[in-house]
Design a protein around this motif. Structure first.
Motif, PDB file in Angstrom:
ATOM      1  N   TYR A  27       5.069   1.033   4.096  1.00 36.17           N
ATOM      2  CA  TYR A  27       4.337  -0.153   3.648  1.00 36.17           C
ATOM      3  C   TYR A  27       2.903  -0.142   4.162  1.00 36.17           C
ATOM      4  N   LYS A  30      -1.536  -4.658   3.752  1.00 36.65           N
ATOM      5  CA  LYS A  30      -2.012  -5.827   2.989  1.00 36.65           C
ATOM      6  C   LYS A  30      -1.065  -7.019   3.150  1.00 36.65           C
ATOM      7  N   LEU A 164       5.450  -5.730  -5.720  1.00 35.65           N
ATOM      8  CA  LEU A 164       5.736  -5.383  -4.322  1.00 35.65           C
ATOM      9  C   LEU A 164       6.861  -4.366  -4.270  1.00 35.65           C
ATOM     10  N   TYR A 197       3.638  -4.310   0.313  1.00 38.01           N
ATOM     11  CA  TYR A 197       2.996  -3.406  -0.652  1.00 38.01           C
ATOM     12  C   TYR A 197       3.331  -1.981  -0.244  1.00 38.01           C
TER      13      TYR A 197
END
Ligand SMILES: Cc1cc2nc3c(=O)[nH]c(=O)nc-3n(C[C@H](O)[C@H](O)[C@H](O)COP(=O)(O)O)c2cc1C
Length: 199
Positions: A27, A30, A164, A197
């Motif tokens: 990940y 953000k 996502l 993200y």
């Protein structure tokens, strides 16, 4: 805290969400918006009938033995301090349970799956079997585990629809995870789902 109302109009088709879904273990940094967190919690356990009780995922006997806890990292969700929050479907609110960024502790409790600590959000799905075994006996435990699977897939697909990525984790030390989250032992953790993200 009242969460933003759920939205029902993402552009991603269900088929695309199903096709795109993967367990993601990397990940980026953000932050998520509160609206995204609201949407994920709603997809997991939100009420889906006006003025009613029924939820986004099916539940044997509509007894709803599950709880969802959101583990939020520092600077990871706009408008939310780092900590653990409990989701209350009845009024679509979250309430803080613990403060501080405990993502690393959660990852350690999950047999040192350190990748989980990168995710801005980890959703912990727990079951309080007593709410369902009163009616179904031991079989209620099976029903609760099946329900956790439904919730998990809803979270996966909602994450996809929001652009996502999510992961799913069943490998953890139950006692340790209960301690880290600060819930009572009547709640058994069944799944942890990192969301963020994809890097
Ligand atoms: C109940 C369950 C438990 C899982 N536990 C873990 C886990 O602890 N760690 C992990 O990295 N992946 C875990 N996974 C993810 C699987 O490894 C993954 O779903 C599988 O490799 C298929 O890949 P996909 O989800 O990307 O399609 C789990 C999946 C399920 C359904």
């Amino acid at each position: 805290m009242r969460l933003p109302d759920p939205q029902y109009a993402e552009d991603v088709s269900l088929e695309r969400a199903i096709r795109g879904r993967r367990t993601i273990r990397s990940y980026g940094g953000k932050a998520l918006s509160l609206r995204q967190v609201s949407q994920l919690l709603w997809s997991a356990q939100g009420i889906t009938e006006p003025g009613g009780l029924k939820r986004a995922a099916p539940s044997a006997g509509a007894l709803y033995p599950m709880d969802i806890y959101a583990v939020v990292g520092a600077g990871c969700v706009e408008g939310l301090d780092a900590g653990i929050y409990h989701y209350k479907p009845e009024d679509h609110t979250i309430s803080p349970l613990r403060q501080g960024d405990i993502r690393r502790d959660v990852a350690d409790a999950c047999l040192w799956q350190t990748w989980m600590a990168q995710a801005p959000l980890n959703l912990v799905i727990t079951s309080e079997y007593g709410r369902i075994t009163g009616k179904y006996g031991q079989r209620g435990i099976r029903y609760a585990m099946i329900e956790a699977g439904h919730i998990g897939q809803n979270i996966f697909l909602q994450a996809q629809a929001l652009g996502l990525a999510a992961g799913i984790v069943g490998a953890f030390d139950d006692e340790k995870l209960i301690r880290v989250i600060g819930i009572t032992k009547t709640h058994e953790p069944l799944l942890v789902m990192p969301v963020g993200y994809e890097r």
